[in-house]
Scaffold this motif. Sequence first.
Motif, PDB file in Angstrom:
ATOM      1  N   SER A  96       0.829  -1.213   0.000  1.00 16.52           N
ATOM      2  CA  SER A  96       0.000   0.000   0.000  1.00 16.52           C
ATOM      3  C   SER A  96       0.857   1.255   0.000  1.00 16.52           C
ATOM      4  O   SER A  96       0.604   2.200  -0.758  1.00 16.52           O
ATOM      5  CB  SER A  96      -0.923   0.008   1.218  1.00 16.52           C
ATOM      6  N   SER A  97       1.880   1.273   0.842  1.00 18.53           N
ATOM      7  CA  SER A  97       2.718   2.460   0.967  1.00 18.53           C
ATOM      8  C   SER A  97       3.447   2.777  -0.337  1.00 18.53           C
ATOM      9  O   SER A  97       3.442   3.922  -0.801  1.00 18.53           O
ATOM     10  CB  SER A  97       3.730   2.265   2.097  1.00 18.53           C
ATOM     11  N   THR A  98       4.057   1.774  -0.946  1.00 19.14           N
ATOM     12  CA  THR A  98       4.831   2.020  -2.165  1.00 19.14           C
ATOM     13  C   THR A  98       3.937   2.358  -3.355  1.00 19.14           C
ATOM     14  O   THR A  98       4.306   3.174  -4.203  1.00 19.14           O
ATOM     15  CB  THR A  98       5.729   0.815  -2.515  1.00 19.14           C
ATOM     16  N   GLY A 152      -1.430   5.137   7.921  1.00 18.58           N
ATOM     17  CA  GLY A 152      -0.199   4.911   7.166  1.00 18.58           C
ATOM     18  C   GLY A 152      -0.353   5.292   5.705  1.00 18.58           C
ATOM     19  O   GLY A 152       0.567   5.862   5.098  1.00 18.58           O
ATOM     20  N   ASP A 153      -1.527   5.007   5.142  1.00 16.82           N
ATOM     21  CA  ASP A 153      -1.793   5.384   3.749  1.00 16.82           C
ATOM     22  C   ASP A 153      -1.754   6.902   3.576  1.00 16.82           C
ATOM     23  O   ASP A 153      -1.222   7.420   2.587  1.00 16.82           O
ATOM     24  CB  ASP A 153      -3.166   4.867   3.312  1.00 16.82           C
ATOM     25  N   MET A 154      -2.327   7.627   4.534  1.00 11.09           N
ATOM     26  CA  MET A 154      -2.336   9.088   4.454  1.00 11.09           C
ATOM     27  C   MET A 154      -0.927   9.653   4.551  1.00 11.09           C
ATOM     28  O   MET A 154      -0.569  10.610   3.857  1.00 11.09           O
ATOM     29  CB  MET A 154      -3.226   9.673   5.563  1.00 11.09           C
ATOM     30  N   LEU A 155      -0.107   9.055   5.407  1.00  7.40           N
ATOM     31  CA  LEU A 155       1.292   9.483   5.516  1.00  7.40           C
ATOM     32  C   LEU A 155       2.018   9.260   4.188  1.00  7.40           C
ATOM     33  O   LEU A 155       2.813  10.103   3.754  1.00  7.40           O
ATOM     34  CB  LEU A 155       2.001   8.714   6.635  1.00  7.40           C
ATOM     35  N   ALA A 156       1.747   8.129   3.539  1.00 10.58           N
ATOM     36  CA  ALA A 156       2.382   7.822   2.249  1.00 10.58           C
ATOM     37  C   ALA A 156       1.971   8.831   1.182  1.00 10.58           C
ATOM     38  O   ALA A 156       2.793   9.249   0.356  1.00 10.58           O
ATOM     39  CB  ALA A 156       2.024   6.403   1.813  1.00 10.58           C
ATOM     40  N   LEU A 157       0.693   9.233   1.195  1.00 10.92           N
ATOM     41  CA  LEU A 157       0.219  10.226   0.212  1.00 10.92           C
ATOM     42  C   LEU A 157       0.888  11.583   0.436  1.00 10.92           C
ATOM     43  O   LEU A 157       1.272  12.266  -0.520  1.00 10.92           O
ATOM     44  CB  LEU A 157      -1.299  10.367   0.311  1.00 10.92           C
ATOM     45  N   ILE A 158       1.027  11.985   1.694  1.00 12.71           N
ATOM     46  CA  ILE A 158       1.705  13.258   1.984  1.00 12.71           C
ATOM     47  C   ILE A 158       3.173  13.170   1.582  1.00 12.71           C
ATOM     48  O   ILE A 158       3.750  14.118   1.027  1.00 12.71           O
ATOM     49  CB  ILE A 158       1.576  13.623   3.480  1.00 12.71           C
ATOM     50  N   ALA A 159       3.794  12.012   1.845  1.00 14.63           N
ATOM     51  CA  ALA A 159       5.189  11.796   1.445  1.00 14.63           C
ATOM     52  C   ALA A 159       5.332  11.913  -0.067  1.00 14.63           C
ATOM     53  O   ALA A 159       6.326  12.447  -0.575  1.00 14.63           O
ATOM     54  CB  ALA A 159       5.659  10.430   1.918  1.00 14.63           C
ATOM     55  N   CYS A 160       4.331  11.432  -0.793  1.00 15.35           N
ATOM     56  CA  CYS A 160       4.329  11.523  -2.252  1.00 15.35           C
ATOM     57  C   CYS A 160       4.269  12.988  -2.701  1.00 15.35           C
ATOM     58  O   CYS A 160       4.993  13.400  -3.615  1.00 15.35           O
ATOM     59  CB  CYS A 160       3.148  10.752  -2.819  1.00 15.35           C
ATOM     60  N   ALA A 161       3.424  13.775  -2.049  1.00 16.83           N
ATOM     61  CA  ALA A 161       3.323  15.199  -2.381  1.00 16.83           C
ATOM     62  C   ALA A 161       4.648  15.911  -2.106  1.00 16.83           C
ATOM     63  O   ALA A 161       5.070  16.788  -2.867  1.00 16.83           O
ATOM     64  CB  ALA A 161       2.194  15.838  -1.566  1.00 16.83           C
TER      65      ALA A 161
END
Length: 299
Positions: A96-98, A152-161
Amino acid sequence: MEKPKVHPYIPIFIGVISVSLSAIFVKLVNAESGVIAFYRMLFSVLLMAPIFFMKYVQELKQLTTRDWLFSSIAGVFLAFHFILWFESLRYTSVASSTVLVTLQPLFAFIGTYFFFKEKITGKTIMAGIIAIIGSVLISWGDFQLSGTAFYGDMLALIACALITAYLLFGQDVRKRLSLVTYTMVVYGVSTITLLLYVLIKGESFGPYPAMDWIWFILLAIVPNLFGHTLFNWSIKYVSTNVVSIAILFEPIGAAVLAFFIFKEYLIATQIIGGLIVIVGILFFVVDEKMFLKFFKKKA
């Protein structure tokens, strides 16, 4: 153009495996996210330093005040990208994260639209809708699984931004500097940012088991210096689209490795949502002319 000694697809394949290992190494380390990110960047800088000081240090004179400002902002964004992405791996699955972090091409489009006024096309809108449907499906499934997975998914999306912002601020400076000099400056700023973050948070710099130090060093060598260096080498011989498409297989490689190493099993929404996201981004980055040429050759 000179003919490469090795077929470009071989380094690209090795590069995909290399970046796929990033999430695996992070999950194997016992340290906190800020510390992992700090050592990853610190060892990257230390490994690059000899080459930089022998051949490229004079390029620093070319940097204007604007260049230093933009490079510094890029370095800060990169630091917090790693913090949030590494933290996301504590709450959600590697898959999910990647997958969510690979939404970067679409975030990049949003950034270039607002900052550089690049035109919106129907193809882009369609790709965005497809990818968003996939990411929503992943997040919905993870929320049903547990609230922490959704977090964790929300953190990954912010990391993507954040990684997109890093690229947007750095692209102008990169045009005037070699890859080594630009990377050294940005990684240096990122390392200092992470050092301050760890100090403020009160996270521990050590001691850690010997195996953790090996993972820290491997994080610097494999995904940072080895993986992305191979992509940068390949770009001389193949289209940027080829590399962009290849990087989309990072979540697949990471998910397979996570299955065998951590016994992370995927649920239906993760598999379906992940495939939808990859299809959406493929639709966004693919060059129709490239496919037309391919099929003409086959005909």
